[in-house]
Design an enzyme around this catalytic site. Sequence first.
Site, short mmCIF file in Angstrom:
data_model
loop_
_atom_site.label_atom_id
_atom_site.label_comp_id
_atom_site.label_asym_id
_atom_site.label_seq_id
_atom_site.Cartn_x
_atom_site.Cartn_y
_atom_site.Cartn_z
N CYS A 103 0.82 -1.21 0.00
CA CYS A 103 0.00 0.00 0.00
C CYS A 103 0.85 1.27 0.00
CB CYS A 103 -0.93 0.02 1.21
SG CYS A 103 -1.99 1.49 1.23
N GLU A 137 -4.66 3.15 -11.09
CA GLU A 137 -5.40 1.89 -10.91
C GLU A 137 -6.51 1.77 -11.95
OE1 GLU A 137 -6.13 0.69 -6.67
OE2 GLU A 137 -5.83 2.82 -6.35
N TRP A 149 -9.33 5.87 -1.13
CA TRP A 149 -9.69 6.43 -2.43
C TRP A 149 -8.71 5.86 -3.48
CZ3 TRP A 149 -8.69 9.59 1.84
CH2 TRP A 149 -7.37 10.06 1.93
N ARG A 187 -0.27 4.64 2.82
CA ARG A 187 -0.23 4.42 4.26
C ARG A 187 0.00 5.67 5.11
NH1 ARG A 187 3.88 -0.52 4.80
NH2 ARG A 187 4.41 -0.08 2.63
C1 HEM Z 1 -6.57 6.33 1.53
C2 HEM Z 1 -6.20 6.10 0.28
C3 HEM Z 1 -5.47 4.87 -0.19
C4 HEM Z 1 -4.78 4.80 -1.35
C5 HEM Z 1 -4.60 5.92 -2.38
C6 HEM Z 1 -4.25 3.47 -1.46
C7 HEM Z 1 -3.53 3.01 -2.55
C8 HEM Z 1 -3.24 1.68 -2.78
C9 HEM Z 1 -2.82 1.14 -4.05
C10 HEM Z 1 -2.64 1.93 -5.34
C11 HEM Z 1 -2.62 -0.19 -3.88
C12 HEM Z 1 -2.17 -1.19 -4.94
C13 HEM Z 1 -3.46 -1.83 -5.47
C14 HEM Z 1 -3.28 -2.55 -6.78
O1 HEM Z 1 -2.29 -2.29 -7.48
O2 HEM Z 1 -4.16 -3.39 -7.10
C15 HEM Z 1 -2.92 -0.48 -2.50
C16 HEM Z 1 -2.81 -1.74 -1.94
C17 HEM Z 1 -3.29 -2.06 -0.67
N1 HEM Z 1 -3.85 -1.18 0.23
FE1 HEM Z 1 -3.98 0.82 0.08
N2 HEM Z 1 -4.59 2.73 -0.34
C18 HEM Z 1 -5.36 3.56 0.46
C19 HEM Z 1 -5.97 3.19 1.64
C20 HEM Z 1 -5.96 1.90 2.17
C21 HEM Z 1 -6.73 1.49 3.33
C22 HEM Z 1 -7.71 2.38 4.10
C23 HEM Z 1 -6.41 0.19 3.57
C24 HEM Z 1 -6.90 -0.74 4.66
C25 HEM Z 1 -7.41 -0.31 5.81
C26 HEM Z 1 -5.45 -0.22 2.55
C27 HEM Z 1 -4.88 -1.48 2.46
C28 HEM Z 1 -4.22 -1.94 1.33
C29 HEM Z 1 -3.85 -3.34 1.13
C30 HEM Z 1 -4.06 -4.50 2.11
C31 HEM Z 1 -3.25 -3.41 -0.13
C32 HEM Z 1 -2.67 -4.68 -0.82
C33 HEM Z 1 -3.78 -5.40 -1.56
C34 HEM Z 1 -3.32 -6.67 -2.27
O3 HEM Z 1 -2.30 -7.25 -1.82
O4 HEM Z 1 -3.98 -7.08 -3.26
N3 HEM Z 1 -5.18 0.84 1.73
N4 HEM Z 1 -3.29 0.67 -1.83
N1 LIG Z 2 -7.04 2.40 -3.75
C1 LIG Z 2 -7.24 1.20 -3.45
N2 LIG Z 2 -6.77 0.21 -4.25
C2 LIG Z 2 -6.63 -1.12 -3.91
C3 LIG Z 2 -6.19 -1.50 -2.64
C4 LIG Z 2 -6.09 -2.88 -2.34
C5 LIG Z 2 -6.36 -3.82 -3.29
C6 LIG Z 2 -6.79 -3.42 -4.55
C7 LIG Z 2 -7.13 -4.46 -5.57
N3 LIG Z 2 -5.88 -5.11 -5.96
C8 LIG Z 2 -6.10 -6.24 -6.82
C9 LIG Z 2 -6.41 -5.72 -8.20
C10 LIG Z 2 -6.91 -6.82 -9.08
C11 LIG Z 2 -5.62 -7.43 -9.63
C12 LIG Z 2 -4.58 -6.36 -9.49
N4 LIG Z 2 -5.21 -5.23 -8.80
C13 LIG Z 2 -6.93 -2.09 -4.86
C14 LIG Z 2 -7.97 0.83 -2.22
C15 LIG Z 2 -8.96 -0.10 -2.05
C16 LIG Z 2 -9.40 -0.17 -0.69
C17 LIG Z 2 -8.72 0.68 0.13
S1 LIG Z 2 -7.62 1.58 -0.75
#
Ligand code: HEM
Ligand SMILES: N=C(Nc1cccc(CNC[C@@H]2CCCN2)c1)c1cccs1
Length: 356
Positions: free
Chosen positions: A61, A236, A231, A64
């Site tokens: 993420c 994405e 958000w 963070r």
């Molecule tokens: C507030 C704005 C936030 C932004 C802009 C953001 C942005 C991102 C982005 C761009 C990714 C990569 C997703 C992808 O490539 O599919 C990501 C992954 C992740 N985010 Fe954040 N995030 C935010 C908030 C949060 C929140 C609130 C949580 C949980 C409470 C969170 C937990 C995670 C987790 C667990 C992943 C990894 C998901 C995976 O392994 O598939 N994020 N975030």
């Molecule tokens: N901005 C966000 N993006 C996000 C975060 C966690 C996981 C994902 C989805 N990731 C899996 C997708 C589907 C395959 C590759 N990307 C998106 C958020 C989603 C929920 C909180 S932040």
Amino acid sequence: MIEQAKQFLVQCYQELEKSESELYERIYEVEKEIEETGYYTHTYEELEHGAKMAWRNSNRCIGRLFWERLEVKDCRHMDMEEEVAEALTDHIREATNGGKIQSTISIFKPKTEASEIRIWNHQLLRYAGYETGDGVIGDPASVELTKRAMELGWQGKGTSFDILPHIFHIDDRAPVWYDVPEDAIEEVELRHPEYDWFRELELRWYAVPIISDMRLEIGGIDYTCAPFNGWYMETEIGARNLADDFRYDLLPVVARKMGIDTKRNSSLWKDRALVELNQAVLYSFQQDGVSLVDHHTAAQQFQVFQKNECKYARQVTGDWSWLNPPVSPATTPIFHQSYEDRMDTPNYFYQSCPFS
Ligand code: HEM
Ligand SMILES: N=C(Nc1cccc(CNC[C@@H]2CCCN2)c1)c1cccs1
């Protein structure tokens, strides 16, 4: 269980600046509950801080910096389908907040031998995918779930942007599905600041990403139903969801409308179409007053997060390959650093597919 509980409570109470006696009293209480029932029940404060710690530990993420600002909704008392469905719609409304998106997590009862809630949707808002003779209408990533929804009796309109119903099961009861109320769904119609032809593509995307298929682990307790949202970062939508050739595959049509030769790689048609697609996402969300962050700002915010964590002598762990944005990664500071990809807990984890 007791070791995981103790480790969590020690760190959590230290971060919340609680006294030693409060910590030891709580550990004693928890030990007793685990001895009697095999599990223990988090206080709201432990649940709230645990969910924030899990976000802070999410290696992939980039968002963070804002880990301390998370609205935690305690839904652990719910075990009827109607109240769960209503809580999911409430989450969408409260997180959307008229466009000024609030990071929110709704936490339902944890997994035990006797009970478990699982949401079948990857996200609470996502488009259906319909497999037809000549290709997919909608999001190819949703084809499997769309089939299950139709088997359960759901009927989509058949457009490229049909919001899927919420499908979930409670304990060992049959899965249920509920359409998302239309007035809870905020979407952005995509247009481009310079190219007037862009709106003719009739593209749109939903405002709030709400991940609903991950497991939140806090001190040995598994919250298998804990949908959370932040958000979007524009890439994405613009560089993956609408651009991947196994998703909406829109780079060829955007490049063609731009008049670029798509026959030669060296015209860099994919790269030029990609930038304009992401520009359109940024412009449209900004025009509609929907929270969104560009990948340069997000990367800078992540640098501030790293500086803050240093002040608290906490190592920032990360997954370099996911932290880098898919557009111009080397123009961000993340690209030029390395991160240890260690999974600390509390954290959010993948879990088995509930319907395959
Ligand atoms: C507030 C704005 C936030 C932004 C802009 C953001 C942005 C991102 C982005 C761009 C990714 C990569 C997703 C992808 O490539 O599919 C990501 C992954 C992740 N985010 Fe954040 N995030 C935010 C908030 C949060 C929140 C609130 C949580 C949980 C409470 C969170 C937990 C995670 C987790 C667990 C992943 C990894 C998901 C995976 O392994 O598939 N994020 N975030
Ligand atoms: N901005 C966000 N993006 C996000 C975060 C966690 C996981 C994902 C989805 N990731 C899996 C997708 C589907 C395959 C590759 N990307 C998106 C958020 C989603 C929920 C909180 S932040």
